[in-house]
Write a protein that holds these residues in place. Sequence first.
Motif, PDB file in Angstrom:
ATOM      1  N   ARG A 104       0.829  -1.203   0.000  1.00  0.00           N
ATOM      2  CA  ARG A 104       0.000   0.000   0.000  1.00  0.00           C
ATOM      3  C   ARG A 104       0.866   1.256   0.000  1.00  0.00           C
ATOM      4  O   ARG A 104       0.572   2.230  -0.701  1.00  0.00           O
ATOM      5  CB  ARG A 104      -0.924   0.000   1.219  1.00  0.00           C
ATOM      6  N   SER A 105       1.946   1.242   0.779  1.00  0.00           N
ATOM      7  CA  SER A 105       2.843   2.397   0.832  1.00  0.00           C
ATOM      8  C   SER A 105       3.471   2.658  -0.543  1.00  0.00           C
ATOM      9  O   SER A 105       3.553   3.811  -0.992  1.00  0.00           O
ATOM     10  CB  SER A 105       3.931   2.145   1.877  1.00  0.00           C
ATOM     11  N   ARG A 106       3.896   1.602  -1.210  1.00  0.00           N
ATOM     12  CA  ARG A 106       4.489   1.782  -2.543  1.00  0.00           C
ATOM     13  C   ARG A 106       3.445   2.265  -3.535  1.00  0.00           C
ATOM     14  O   ARG A 106       3.731   3.125  -4.383  1.00  0.00           O
ATOM     15  CB  ARG A 106       5.106   0.463  -3.010  1.00  0.00           C
ATOM     16  N   ASP A 109       2.847   5.940  -3.053  1.00  0.00           N
ATOM     17  CA  ASP A 109       3.965   6.717  -3.590  1.00  0.00           C
ATOM     18  C   ASP A 109       3.840   6.865  -5.102  1.00  0.00           C
ATOM     19  O   ASP A 109       4.044   7.960  -5.658  1.00  0.00           O
ATOM     20  CB  ASP A 109       5.287   6.040  -3.222  1.00  0.00           C
TER      21      ASP A 109
END
Length: 281
Positions: A104-106, A109
Amino acid sequence: MVLQDKAAPVAVPRPLVSEAVQPQGAILTGDDVSNAARLNAALDRMGYRLEAVAAGQADVPPLFLPNVPGDIDDLPDIEGKKAVFLRVMLPLVLAVDEEIAAERSRLLDIMNRKANRLHIAASDQAWLADLANRYEVDDGNLRKLLSRVDVVPPSLALAQSAEESGWGTSKLVRRSRNLFGHTVEASADGSGMRNFTTLYEAVRAYVHNLNTHRAYEGLRRARAQTRGEGGQPDGHAMAAALSSYSERGDAYVQTIRTLIRRNELNRYDQARLGRLQVRRG
């Protein structure tokens, strides 16, 4: 229940019993893993105590057991059974959520770079295409993809696995490591129930099911709304969207919410998975 008949979204390696070096230097043996009473005592020696985890005073050790001890029902009291089951399940749930949180973080981004018209590397584009394929989003809708690539609160996963497996005592768990009542259209033994190689694989399939099946669109929508309002996913609230999980419908929802409330499972929603400590000679 509603389940897509498919394998885990990514090849799942067989999790091993981690020989984590705790302050006491304790490790688990094969006998500890197969015997509930011995496992209970070994986890105590390691300092793995649910109260400390719930209070934020200790991390959860990365112990990924392949099975629930087959004799867990022989423990003399229900609280002992619950403690063993929760201590087996919690590292598995946290590991799956941690993997999804990294994805999810990637994804966030990449979405931010797209919004700002910045260059997206070919490797990121390929990764994004693979992610969309795994989460069954084929229309390029990144907001839809983001609503699917998200964690399931430990409180919800723990409550559902407890309900579906009888706190790890069911024959289905012993035979097939099937923690969540997963069904398939055809099974080798004719039972219609899915077989898993490890508990980790079963947890992964459960989370992926909630994140992709059309029956749980309401759950994902409510979770995304909570995120949009600056909150964190809440297991008790998300349970409201699980009436399709069981033929019991709304009664099932109430059962899951009661399990969360009576066992204070929400205390584990902020639990952290520890890291292996490597002994250097």
